[in-house]
Motif scaffolding. Structure first.
Motif, PDB file in Angstrom:
ATOM      1  N   HIS A   1      37.992  38.059  35.198  1.00  0.00           N
ATOM      2  CA  HIS A   1      36.576  38.658  34.642  1.00  0.00           C
ATOM      3  C   HIS A   1      35.780  37.517  34.155  1.00  0.00           C
ATOM      4  O   HIS A   1      36.319  36.703  33.466  1.00  0.00           O
ATOM      5  CB  HIS A   1      36.655  39.762  33.815  1.00  0.00           C
ATOM      6  CG  HIS A   1      37.426  39.534  32.599  1.00  0.00           C
ATOM      7  ND1 HIS A   1      36.966  39.361  31.441  1.00  0.00           N
ATOM      8  CD2 HIS A   1      38.851  39.548  32.096  1.00  0.00           C
ATOM      9  CE1 HIS A   1      37.336  38.846  30.438  1.00  0.00           C
ATOM     10  NE2 HIS A   1      38.926  39.232  30.918  1.00  0.00           N
ATOM     11  N   THR A   2      34.453  37.807  34.317  1.00  0.00           N
ATOM     12  CA  THR A   2      33.596  36.814  33.755  1.00  0.00           C
ATOM     13  C   THR A   2      33.063  37.512  32.409  1.00  0.00           C
ATOM     14  O   THR A   2      33.531  38.356  31.978  1.00  0.00           O
ATOM     15  CB  THR A   2      32.288  36.820  34.627  1.00  0.00           C
ATOM     16  OG1 THR A   2      31.572  38.066  34.832  1.00  0.00           O
ATOM     17  CG2 THR A   2      32.837  36.155  36.043  1.00  0.00           C
TER      18      THR A   2
ATOM     19  N   THR B   1      32.180  41.605  34.910  1.00  0.00           N
ATOM     20  CA  THR B   1      32.280  41.813  36.125  1.00  0.00           C
ATOM     21  C   THR B   1      33.990  41.282  36.509  1.00  0.00           C
ATOM     22  O   THR B   1      34.365  40.318  36.022  1.00  0.00           O
ATOM     23  CB  THR B   1      31.390  41.076  37.028  1.00  0.00           C
ATOM     24  OG1 THR B   1      30.106  41.287  36.606  1.00  0.00           O
ATOM     25  CG2 THR B   1      31.717  41.132  38.501  1.00  0.00           C
ATOM     26  N   VAL B   2      34.586  42.003  37.122  1.00  0.00           N
ATOM     27  CA  VAL B   2      35.995  41.712  37.603  1.00  0.00           C
ATOM     28  C   VAL B   2      36.119  41.130  38.918  1.00  0.00           C
ATOM     29  O   VAL B   2      35.488  41.973  39.845  1.00  0.00           O
ATOM     30  CB  VAL B   2      37.067  43.023  37.176  1.00  0.00           C
ATOM     31  CG1 VAL B   2      38.528  42.778  37.462  1.00  0.00           C
ATOM     32  CG2 VAL B   2      36.686  43.333  35.728  1.00  0.00           C
TER      33      VAL B   2
END
Length: 593
Positions: free
Chosen positions: A573-574, A578-579
């Motif tokens: 993930h970021t 977001t994954v």
DNA sequence: ACTGCCTGTCATTCC
DNA sequence: GTGGAATGACAGGCA
């Protein structure tokens, strides 16, 4: 309205002086003056008259201007202000109204009007009464005299009508003052003031305000003050107040008891005798000068005679300095500069360790050290200390002591035992012992100084500032040994105090460092505990993250509905949440690239 | 006799 | 250059 009669009699010199005194009380009492003699005062009077002449001319000019201005003004009865005349045609009537208004407002003006004495007439009368050689006589500066005739005319005697009516034009006031300058009026005024004085006691309204000095500073001397009011020019009183009140005030109460009947004629000699009987007795050669400074200096001399420094008594006792005999050479192996951080001068009082038999009771085996010890910088004056010194010094010390001190010594040291011995015999606490020991040491430098007949106390030698110390040294002829000892005592004493300060500081530093060490240890423990807690927390969070990861990864399915293999894919993930599902192989390839 | 502490003094440096 | 503060080192006294 009252019509003032002008008696034909001429005023006597006494009357003039009295008037002069009275107006000076009102005018001048506020300012302190260092005048004691009549000559000075007369000169001042002449100067003042000259100034008054000039002032009179200037005011006359102003009066003319004001007259011209008043001619163009009328009184507004509503506002009480003078307003320019609006209708020149009704000038006569307006003039009458204005005059009436002024009459209603100020009796002085009315009196002037009713007196039928115009300003020019007054001036003429003035010129006739007082020739040109002393015109200033006619214009005494008692222009603000507290009791103008208006008091009799329209106001009660105790009314503060002494203040000028702000609406009263200055010219009118000045005109009245011109009238008041006439001798006849002055006499009349004098009578009025006397009545006022008798009625109010002592110049209550204005006198207190203008002369807060003697009536307050000489309580219990009211009768004398009132007498002085009549017989003593206020300058004298002021001068006493300003110059000597602080110095002689303790005696004033006594003097008030012995105040003779002051005659009506003031005589400075009597005044001096009255207030300075002791000084009269002391300074009996010639009359006292009236100059305050001289008297101050004489008082200072008188005072400087009495106080005798105890040190001086001891130091300059016969045979101490001026004997001229060769100084005995002293050797003291151990110095004691006589002071510590909290030492008081009493601690270093000489003779504390004196034995009753006249020998010195050195503590700390000083008597043994007396036999001889390595000489250091003291060698120049510490050759050998003969036995003569012991007896001589002891006797001197004992003889110098006051009977009370000797009694105290006997009480402290009933037997021939040294003080230190008794002090060390049964010490309750070690600290007290050390203190006594220190006190015992304190006397050694003093005994050295006494042995060399040094006319200063150790306390002075050590604690005086450099300038004072050098001045003190320059005032006495000391030989080399004495000089060396004095400088050594000063150096020892200062270094001793410095060493004590240094050790105290060192102990404080140690205590501070220990405290800091404890604090650092506590901080270390706290940090260790915090680290452990955070480590535990981190471990728990990792565990939760792992669980969550597996849960999320297990929920993911590919296009065939099969779960992803954890060996082939991983979740990343970021920062924005977001994954991504990233193939491990690909990731490995990327990493390898 | 030894030891630790206290105190005074000296020598030195620094201000 | 002098005076004094600061301080390490040393010695003596004392418990």
């Amino acid at each position: 309205m009252m019509e003032i009669e002008l008696p034909k009699m001429h005023p006597s010199q006494q009357d003039m002086e009295l008037i002069d005194i009275l107006w000076r009380q009102d005018v001048d009492l506020g300012a302190g003056r260092e005048v004691f003699d009549f000559s000075y005062r007369q000169k001042e009077v002449e100067l003042r008259r000259q100034r008054e002449q000039e002032e009179e001319k200037r005011q006359q000019h102003l009066r003319e201007q004001e007259k011209a201005l008043l001619a163009q003004l009328q009184l507004d009865e509503e506002t009480g202000e003078f307003v320019p005349r609006s209708l020149p045609a009704s000038g006569t009537l307006t003039q009458t109204n204005t005059t009436n208004g002024e009459i209603a407002q100020n009796g002085a003006f009315a009196a002037q009007e009713g007196d039928a004495l115009s300003f020019d007439e007054c001036m003429q009368l003035l010129a006739e009464t007082f020739p040109l050689d002393e015109p200033a006589e006619s214009a005494p500066p008692c222009l603000d005299v507290s009791v103008p005739p208006t008091t009799d005319l329209m106001m009660p005697a105790d009314t503060p009508a002494f203040t000028q009516n702000p609406l009263l034009p200055g010219s009118l006031d000045q005109a009245w003052m011109e009238l008041l300058s006439l001798p006849e009026l002055q006499q009349c005024l004098n009578m009025q003031m006397q009545e006022t004085l008798n009625m109010d006691g002592f110049m209550k309204p204005s006198g207190e305000a203008q002369n807060p000095s003697y009536s307050q500073y000489l309580p219990g001397m009211d009768h004398l003050s009132s007498v002085q009011t009549e017989v003593c020019p206020p300058e004298y009183i002021n001068t006493y107040d300003g110059s000597f009140n602080n110095m002689v005030s303790p005696n004033l109460s006594q003097m008030s008891l012995n105040v003779p009947d002051v005659g009506a004629e003031f005589r400075p000699e009597e005044f001096n005798e009255l207030f300075y009987p002791e000084m009269e007795a002391k300074v009996n050669s010639g009359p006292l000068t009236s100059d305050g400074g001289n008297m101050v200096s004489q008082l200072a001399e008188t005072a400087s005679d009495s106080p005798v420094n105890p040190m001086d008594l001891q130091s300059f006792s016969p045979g101490n300095l001026s004997s001229g005999k060769p100084e005995p050479i002293v050797e003291f192996p151990d110095s004691d500069s006589g002071l510590s951080l909290d030492s008081s001068p009493h601690m270093s009082s000489p003779g504390k360790s004196l034995n009753e038999d006249g020998s010195f009771g050195f503590s700390d085996s000083d008597s043994e050290e007396m036999d001889g010890s390595p000489g250091g910088t003291e060698s120049d004056y510490t050759e050998i200390f003969p036995l003569v010194y012991l007896n001589d010094g002891a006797q001197t010390s004992l003889s110098d002591k006051s009977p009370a001190e000797q009694q105290e010594m006997k009480a402290k040291n009933p037997k021939t035992e040294p003080v230190e011995a008794s002090g060390y015999s049964k010490p309750p606490f070690t600290k007290d012992k050390q203190k006594k020991r220190s006190e015992a040491r304190l006397s050694r430098d003093e005994q050295r100084a006494k042995a060399l007949q040094i006319p200063f106390t150790v306390d002075m030698i050590i604690n005086l500032p450099v300038d004072d110390f050098n001045e003190m040294m320059s005032k006495h002829q000391l030989n080399e040994a004495q000089l060396a000892l004095v400088r050594d005592i000063r150096r020892w004493g200062k270094n001793k105090v410095a060493a004590q300060n240094c050790r105290k500081r060192k102990l404080e530093n140690i205590v501070g460092l220990e405290y800091e060490l404890d604090s650092l240890r506590e901080e270390k423990e706290r940090l260790k505990k915090e680290k452990s807690e955070r480590s535990t927390s981190l471990r728990e969070m990792k565990q939760q993250l792992s669980t969550l990861y597996q849960e999320v990864f297990g929920m993911l399915r590919d296009e065939h509905g099969k779960p992803f293999s954890p060996n082939e894919y991983s979740l990343q993930h970021t920062a924005d949440g977001t994954v991504f599902l990233v193939p491990r192989l690909k990731k490995t390839l990327v990493k390898n690239n």
